[in-house]
Design an enzyme around this catalytic site. Structure first.
Site, PDB file in Angstrom:
ATOM      1  N   GLY A 170      10.843  -1.616   6.352  1.00 54.94           N
ATOM      2  CA  GLY A 170      10.944  -2.407   7.675  1.00 54.94           C
ATOM      3  C   GLY A 170      10.924  -1.795   8.863  1.00 54.94           C
ATOM      4  O   GLY A 170      10.335  -2.291   9.513  1.00 54.94           O
ATOM      5  N   CYS A 171      11.785  -0.680   8.756  1.00 56.37           N
ATOM      6  CA  CYS A 171      12.022   0.091  10.018  1.00 56.37           C
ATOM      7  C   CYS A 171      10.331   0.743  10.384  1.00 56.37           C
ATOM      8  O   CYS A 171       9.993   0.860  11.631  1.00 56.37           O
ATOM      9  CB  CYS A 171      13.021   1.164   9.927  1.00 56.37           C
TER      10      CYS A 171
END
Length: 159
Positions: free
Chosen positions: A46-47
């Site tokens: 996600g990051c």
């Protein structure tokens, strides 16, 4: 645990080491909007997706007069590897003691599979040129977040 700073609250000052090796202060960007986004960990799915979305749209963001700063509790070395791996074109700030995340309310209790721990909650502050919070996104969903931020910047520059 600090509460979120709701608009139009004043953005707390900070000073953190960045991927460039320099110390970055909020005051460095006085008179410009700042997209200050907090994320849990370098090089996680996600990051990475969020960082790459900001990377890919940085010229649009800069075209609206703003800067992007990513903040996590990872070290400068971790940030540098992450930046090199994905050719990120904006500074990542190392908040290893999570003092800035705490000031902004992004350091929160998280519950993962029944295990409770403290960590950074994915969130973004849009700080106006006046140093006040123009918009806050809590519990950010990565998909489409870059577009939401750009839309808010367009509103800010039109207003």
């Amino acid at each position: 645990m600090a509460d979120w700073i709701e608009p139009p609250g004043k953005a707390p000052a900070f000073s953190l080491k960045s991927t460039t090796g320099k110390t970055v202060k909020l005051s460095d960007f006085k008179g410009r909007p700042v997209v200050l986004y907090f994320y849990p960990k370098d090089d996680t799915p996600g990051c990475t997706k969020e960082a790459c979305a900001f990377r890919d749209r940085l010229s649009e963001i800069e075209g609206l007069g703003a800067v992007v700063l990513g903040v996590s509790a990872d070290s400068v070395e971790s940030h540098q590897k992450f930046t090199e791996k994905y050719t990120l074109n904006f500074p990542l700030l190392a908040d290893t003691e999570h003092a800035v995340a705490e000031k902004y309310g992004a350091w929160r209790e998280k519950n993962m599979y029944g295990r409770v721990s403290m960590g950074i909650q994915r969130s973004t502050y849009l700080i106006g040129a006046d140093g006040r919070i123009a918009k806050l996104w809590k519990k950010v969903s990565v998909d489409g977040h870059d577009a939401d931020v750009i839309a808010a910047l367009q509103e800010l520059s039109a207003g």
